[in-house]
Enzyme design. Sequence first.
Site, mmCIF file in Angstrom:
data_model
loop_
_atom_site.group_PDB
_atom_site.id
_atom_site.type_symbol
_atom_site.label_atom_id
_atom_site.label_comp_id
_atom_site.label_asym_id
_atom_site.label_seq_id
_atom_site.Cartn_x
_atom_site.Cartn_y
_atom_site.Cartn_z
ATOM 1 N N ASP A 48 0.807 -1.207 -0.070
ATOM 2 C CA ASP A 48 0.031 -0.072 0.131
ATOM 3 C C ASP A 48 0.918 1.321 -0.080
ATOM 4 O O ASP A 48 1.533 1.409 1.123
ATOM 5 C CB ASP A 48 -1.218 0.207 1.375
ATOM 6 C CG ASP A 48 -1.837 1.261 1.359
ATOM 7 O OD1 ASP A 48 -2.795 0.987 0.726
ATOM 8 O OD2 ASP A 48 -1.322 2.223 1.743
ATOM 9 N N TYR A 53 3.225 9.522 -0.445
ATOM 10 C CA TYR A 53 4.416 9.251 0.396
ATOM 11 C C TYR A 53 5.707 9.260 -0.247
ATOM 12 O O TYR A 53 6.873 8.883 0.129
ATOM 13 C CB TYR A 53 4.145 7.372 0.644
ATOM 14 C CG TYR A 53 2.687 6.998 1.183
ATOM 15 C CD1 TYR A 53 2.044 8.226 1.874
ATOM 16 C CD2 TYR A 53 2.466 5.715 1.165
ATOM 17 C CE1 TYR A 53 0.970 7.786 2.527
ATOM 18 C CE2 TYR A 53 1.281 5.601 1.713
ATOM 19 C CZ TYR A 53 0.444 6.423 2.506
ATOM 20 O OH TYR A 53 -0.730 6.194 3.181
ATOM 21 N N LYS A 78 -2.529 6.070 -4.478
ATOM 22 C CA LYS A 78 -3.505 6.848 -4.151
ATOM 23 C C LYS A 78 -3.402 8.326 -4.763
ATOM 24 O O LYS A 78 -2.209 8.932 -4.981
ATOM 25 C CB LYS A 78 -3.764 7.315 -2.674
ATOM 26 C CG LYS A 78 -3.731 5.760 -1.956
ATOM 27 C CD LYS A 78 -4.105 6.116 -0.349
ATOM 28 C CE LYS A 78 -3.399 4.849 0.367
ATOM 29 N NZ LYS A 78 -2.286 4.457 0.734
ATOM 30 N N HIS A 111 -7.358 9.695 -2.138
ATOM 31 C CA HIS A 111 -6.701 9.660 -0.821
ATOM 32 C C HIS A 111 -7.591 10.466 0.310
ATOM 33 O O HIS A 111 -7.651 9.786 1.513
ATOM 34 C CB HIS A 111 -5.431 10.510 -0.976
ATOM 35 C CG HIS A 111 -4.366 9.974 0.059
ATOM 36 N ND1 HIS A 111 -3.060 9.737 -0.227
ATOM 37 C CD2 HIS A 111 -4.528 9.383 1.260
ATOM 38 C CE1 HIS A 111 -2.378 9.339 1.129
ATOM 39 N NE2 HIS A 111 -3.217 9.030 1.849
HETATM 40 P P1 NDP Z 1 0.687 1.636 11.818
HETATM 41 O O1 NDP Z 1 -0.454 1.413 12.914
HETATM 42 O O2 NDP Z 1 0.788 0.294 10.881
HETATM 43 O O3 NDP Z 1 1.796 1.483 12.867
HETATM 44 C C1 NDP Z 1 3.104 1.657 12.437
HETATM 45 C C2 NDP Z 1 4.214 1.505 13.634
HETATM 46 O O4 NDP Z 1 4.080 0.391 14.496
HETATM 47 C C3 NDP Z 1 5.577 1.778 13.408
HETATM 48 O O5 NDP Z 1 6.091 2.767 14.329
HETATM 49 C C4 NDP Z 1 6.295 0.412 13.333
HETATM 50 O O6 NDP Z 1 7.323 0.540 13.886
HETATM 51 C C5 NDP Z 1 5.403 -0.174 14.595
HETATM 52 N N1 NDP Z 1 5.110 -1.580 14.651
HETATM 53 C C6 NDP Z 1 5.010 -2.469 13.265
HETATM 54 N N2 NDP Z 1 4.745 -3.627 13.715
HETATM 55 C C7 NDP Z 1 4.836 -3.687 14.981
HETATM 56 C C8 NDP Z 1 4.892 -4.769 15.724
HETATM 57 N N3 NDP Z 1 4.691 -6.185 15.612
HETATM 58 N N4 NDP Z 1 4.993 -4.572 17.197
HETATM 59 C C9 NDP Z 1 5.096 -3.378 17.778
HETATM 60 N N5 NDP Z 1 5.309 -2.140 16.815
HETATM 61 C C10 NDP Z 1 5.045 -2.468 15.489
HETATM 62 O O7 NDP Z 1 0.818 2.856 11.196
HETATM 63 P P2 NDP Z 1 0.653 3.421 9.727
HETATM 64 O O8 NDP Z 1 0.136 4.821 10.083
HETATM 65 O O9 NDP Z 1 1.891 3.516 9.121
HETATM 66 O O10 NDP Z 1 -0.612 2.766 9.091
HETATM 67 C C11 NDP Z 1 -0.125 1.534 8.172
HETATM 68 C C12 NDP Z 1 -0.380 1.965 6.766
HETATM 69 O O11 NDP Z 1 -1.862 2.471 6.602
HETATM 70 C C13 NDP Z 1 0.461 3.029 6.303
HETATM 71 O O12 NDP Z 1 2.047 2.593 6.117
HETATM 72 C C14 NDP Z 1 0.061 3.349 4.962
HETATM 73 O O13 NDP Z 1 0.161 2.434 3.983
HETATM 74 C C15 NDP Z 1 -1.457 3.438 5.437
HETATM 75 N N6 NDP Z 1 -2.134 4.773 5.814
HETATM 76 C C16 NDP Z 1 -3.052 5.223 4.850
HETATM 77 C C17 NDP Z 1 -3.549 6.453 5.318
HETATM 78 C C18 NDP Z 1 -4.706 7.077 4.688
HETATM 79 O O14 NDP Z 1 -4.932 8.499 4.515
HETATM 80 N N7 NDP Z 1 -5.203 6.470 3.502
HETATM 81 C C19 NDP Z 1 -3.142 7.270 6.585
HETATM 82 C C20 NDP Z 1 -2.146 6.729 7.459
HETATM 83 C C21 NDP Z 1 -1.728 5.336 7.105
HETATM 84 P P3 NDP Z 1 8.783 0.056 12.943
HETATM 85 O O15 NDP Z 1 8.590 0.502 11.419
HETATM 86 O O16 NDP Z 1 9.855 0.889 13.425
HETATM 87 O O17 NDP Z 1 8.811 -1.527 12.937
#
Ligand code: NDP
Length: 274
Positions: A48, A53, A78, A111
């Site tokens: 995604d 991004y 998006k 988006h």
């Molecule tokens: P998430 O809820 O996926 O959280 C990501 C965070 O959690 C990072 O800091 C990561 O750290 C940590 N993490 C990942 N796996 C674990 C685990 N197993 N245990 C503990 N911590 C963990 O947040 P996002 O906001 O990134 O959302 C996910 C995706 O959704 C985005 O990447 C994007 O593709 C989409 N999105 C879409 C939006 C929209 O407007 N359409 C808005 C926001 C997001 P680390 O990377 O350091 O491991």
Amino acid sequence: MTATTITNVTLSNGVHMPILGLGVFKVVDEEAESIVKAAIDAGYRHIDTAAAYKNEAGVGAGVRASGIARDQIFVTTKIWNSEQGYDTTLAAFQASLDKLDMEYVDLLLVHWPVKGKYTETWRALESIYKSGKARAIGVSNFQIHHLKDVLASGTIVPMVNQVEYHPLLTQEELLAFCRDNGIQLTAWSPLMQGNLDLPELAEIGAKYGKSPAQVVLRWDIQNGVITIPKTTTPSRLTENANIFDFQLTEDEMKQISALNRNRRFGSDPDNFNF
Ligand code: NDP
């Protein structure tokens, strides 16, 4: 884990979409290639991204570096807010294809519901869909009233609505509306951006030898919601995908849903200024 352990959801137009994907928000372009390749190596078949991004080039490179055929990977991108409108959307989509270095995407989303623009943007997505360059089209951050506008003015029902969704924001009305209209919900920030420190999640996970993250992602898929956790930590790629070998009970599902506080970590779709 093998690729076949990640199950698919069938969208309203018959396209299969893996119920788990890798989100790459805040992953810099230079890092995207290696994490996307690592995810595909670990069995992921769904990535995604978004124009906003600024990592579509890295994502495309990662897909190619994986050596897995393009038609085996589900790629979402998006249209960013500043590009909304009919002609600007068509041009923005072509720019995304160019960066990804791909002939088509699997899913193209609006988006955010930019006021006064999103129905025109939707009309452009419909024409892109008809051209075959997006196998499915949908929206993101659309509330029920935004969806009703699109259903009234458009000719194609969005196949997907991608929204913030997690145990502190369970969006039950929106989920029910989407189900009733054949719109597949996808959860963004499913891991509450890493704020997983809720004792209920740890307790439930302990029963199954699973982490809080795995419990939340399992709750998503048992609710029929596609989930796209982001990580750039290789061990977490595997952890987050290792959710297909246990089942939460109905009581546990309810216990997790009862954590709802209507708490957003991201912006409110009815009140954003970007
Ligand atoms: P998430 O809820 O996926 O959280 C990501 C965070 O959690 C990072 O800091 C990561 O750290 C940590 N993490 C990942 N796996 C674990 C685990 N197993 N245990 C503990 N911590 C963990 O947040 P996002 O906001 O990134 O959302 C996910 C995706 O959704 C985005 O990447 C994007 O593709 C989409 N999105 C879409 C939006 C929209 O407007 N359409 C808005 C926001 C997001 P680390 O990377 O350091 O491991």
